[in-house]
Scaffold this motif. Structure first.
Motif, short mmCIF file in Angstrom:
data_model
loop_
_atom_site.label_atom_id
_atom_site.label_comp_id
_atom_site.label_asym_id
_atom_site.label_seq_id
_atom_site.Cartn_x
_atom_site.Cartn_y
_atom_site.Cartn_z
N PHE A 178 0.61 -1.23 -0.03
CA PHE A 178 -0.03 0.01 0.15
C PHE A 178 0.88 1.28 -0.15
O PHE A 178 0.24 2.45 -0.28
N HIS A 179 2.17 1.09 0.39
CA HIS A 179 2.97 2.47 0.35
C HIS A 179 2.66 3.37 1.11
O HIS A 179 2.88 5.00 0.94
N HIS A 180 2.01 3.39 2.23
CA HIS A 180 1.35 4.30 3.42
C HIS A 180 1.24 3.64 4.55
O HIS A 180 0.92 2.09 4.60
N TRP A 181 1.34 4.26 5.59
CA TRP A 181 1.10 3.77 7.04
C TRP A 181 -0.33 3.66 7.31
O TRP A 181 -1.10 4.52 6.70
N GLY A 182 -0.74 2.68 8.05
CA GLY A 182 -2.06 2.28 8.40
C GLY A 182 -2.30 1.97 9.68
O GLY A 182 -1.42 1.14 10.16
N LEU A 183 -3.22 2.32 10.46
CA LEU A 183 -3.62 1.93 11.68
C LEU A 183 -5.16 1.45 11.93
O LEU A 183 -5.96 2.37 11.39
N ASP A 184 -5.19 0.19 12.28
CA ASP A 184 -6.75 -0.31 12.73
C ASP A 184 -6.66 -0.53 14.16
O ASP A 184 -5.78 -1.22 14.46
N THR A 185 -8.07 0.05 14.80
CA THR A 185 -8.33 -0.32 16.01
C THR A 185 -9.68 -1.05 16.03
O THR A 185 -10.61 -0.64 15.43
N THR A 186 -9.98 -2.24 16.67
CA THR A 186 -10.85 -3.05 16.50
C THR A 186 -11.32 -3.53 18.03
O THR A 186 -10.60 -4.00 18.92
N GLY A 187 -12.72 -3.49 18.19
CA GLY A 187 -13.09 -4.01 19.48
C GLY A 187 -13.97 -5.34 19.25
O GLY A 187 -14.80 -5.18 18.36
N ALA A 188 -13.94 -6.55 19.84
CA ALA A 188 -15.02 -7.51 19.55
C ALA A 188 -15.37 -8.17 20.57
O ALA A 188 -14.65 -8.14 21.80
N VAL A 189 -16.66 -9.01 20.59
CA VAL A 189 -17.15 -9.51 21.70
C VAL A 189 -17.83 -10.86 21.02
O VAL A 189 -18.38 -10.81 20.23
#
Length: 339
Positions: free
Chosen positions: A200-211
């Protein structure tokens, strides 16, 4: 023992909830780094301490027309995107992602903490069809006269960006919940003129909550996961994909200690538009929903349990992206710890 076997079913999900969000997303180069559909069954369950190895196989086949096709095929073409032409694409992809996940023996804030890394590679193929009304110039400099038909295809086999993962999970009776973060590290190979990059040639951040709610006696399971993906700008193309929201779910019946069946799905919605001088279609927000069956089966390889999870999902309610079919096949085994 039953929970230990069920834990195997979610290791790949925990370590690999990023990779490739289809081949027609309203994002740069027709892809996003979060893997839609990867947090369905046992989404909130963090396995016992140990080291786990997974092999995730992702398949996609879809098509798009109109602005969605233009955004995929002609993303860096200036005024070309505004011409009057009929543009269609057919796209296929296969990505393989080896994943390593370590769950620490010590607890933090009462929960199990884990760290993972994924190194994807695979192939993508895009077939492009253009019927022009006016004379246009393609991104590679090729000129197509008005009232003509043009066919082209691009395919490649490449490595992607590594993705790092950190997570924490808790358990209380039938309830299991977790928080996780993913970081896309932009060091994979990148071709500025290609529409089939895996990186992707770029920084990425994902935040996820699951139950996950799991009745181990009756085998009933309900799992839900929600997250937001943040994207930084690609420095080579001046394209910044907008902030993305994803929601995934599963309703599963565990028929035995080794086999379960159910239905899963996801919804994707782009919260903010694409931006930067390279985003020539403007905000171009996308969305999609998908639904399909989920199967898991655990078998013994010598003394080691190996868990397989198979998913098929059909996309619908699509805007500004390709519409297609998604397949996921994951094999997971412990190298140490819970077996």
């Amino acid at each position: 023992m039953q929970l230990k076997r069920q834990a195997m079913r979610v290791v790949a999900t925990l370590a690999a909830t990023a990779l490739f969000a289809g081949t027609g997303q309203a994002a740069e180069n027709a892809a996003g780094f979060y893997l839609l559909g990867s947090k369905t069954a046992m989404a909130g369950f963090v396995p016992p301490p140990g080291t786990y190895l997974s092999d995730l196989n992702y398949f996609y086949s879809g098509s798009a027309g109109g602005n969605a096709a233009a955004g995929i095929a002609l993303r860096r073409s200036g005024a070309v995107l505004n011409i009057d032409a009929d543009i269609n694409i057919d796209a296929q992809a296969y990505v393989n992602a080896p994943i390593a996940l370590w769950i620490a023996p010590e607890k933090v804030l009462g929960g199990n903490v884990g760290f993972g890394i994924m190194a994807p590679f695979g192939s993508k193929k895009v077939d492009l069809s253009i019927d022009t009304i006016n004379t246009i110039t393609l991104p590679n400099g090729m000129i197509i006269s008005g009232d003509s038909h043009f066919d082209s295809d691009e395919s490649s086999f490449k490595f992607g960006d590594p993705v790092a993962n950190v997570l924490i999970g808790w358990h209380e009776g039938n309830w299991h919940w977790s928080l996780g973060a993913l970081v896309n590290i932009p060091i994979g190979p990148w071709d500025n003129d290609s529409i089939t990059n895996v990186s992707f040639h770029h920084w990425g951040l994902d935040t996820t909550g699951a139950v996950t709610w799991l009745d181990a006696t009756k085998g009933h399971e309900i799992s839900v996961a929600a997250g937001i993906t943040y994207n930084w700008e690609n420095p080579d193309t001046d394209y910044k994909t907008g902030t993305e929201f994803h929601l995934e779910w599963a309703f599963i019946q565990h028929l035995s200690k080794t086999f379960s069946i159910g239905v899963g799905g996801y919804h994707y919605q782009q919260l903010t538009g694409d931006s930067g001088s390279g985003a020539e279609l403007g905000p171009f927000k996308g969305r999609v929903t998908a639904l399909g069956p989920v199967l898991t089966y655990t078998f013994m390889c010598g003394q080691t349990p190996v868990t397989t999870q198979l998913e098929y999902m059909r996309e619908f309610d699509v805007k500004n992206r390709a519409e297609g079919n998604v397949g996921l096949l994951t094999l997971t085994m412990p190298l140490s710890g819970a077996q």
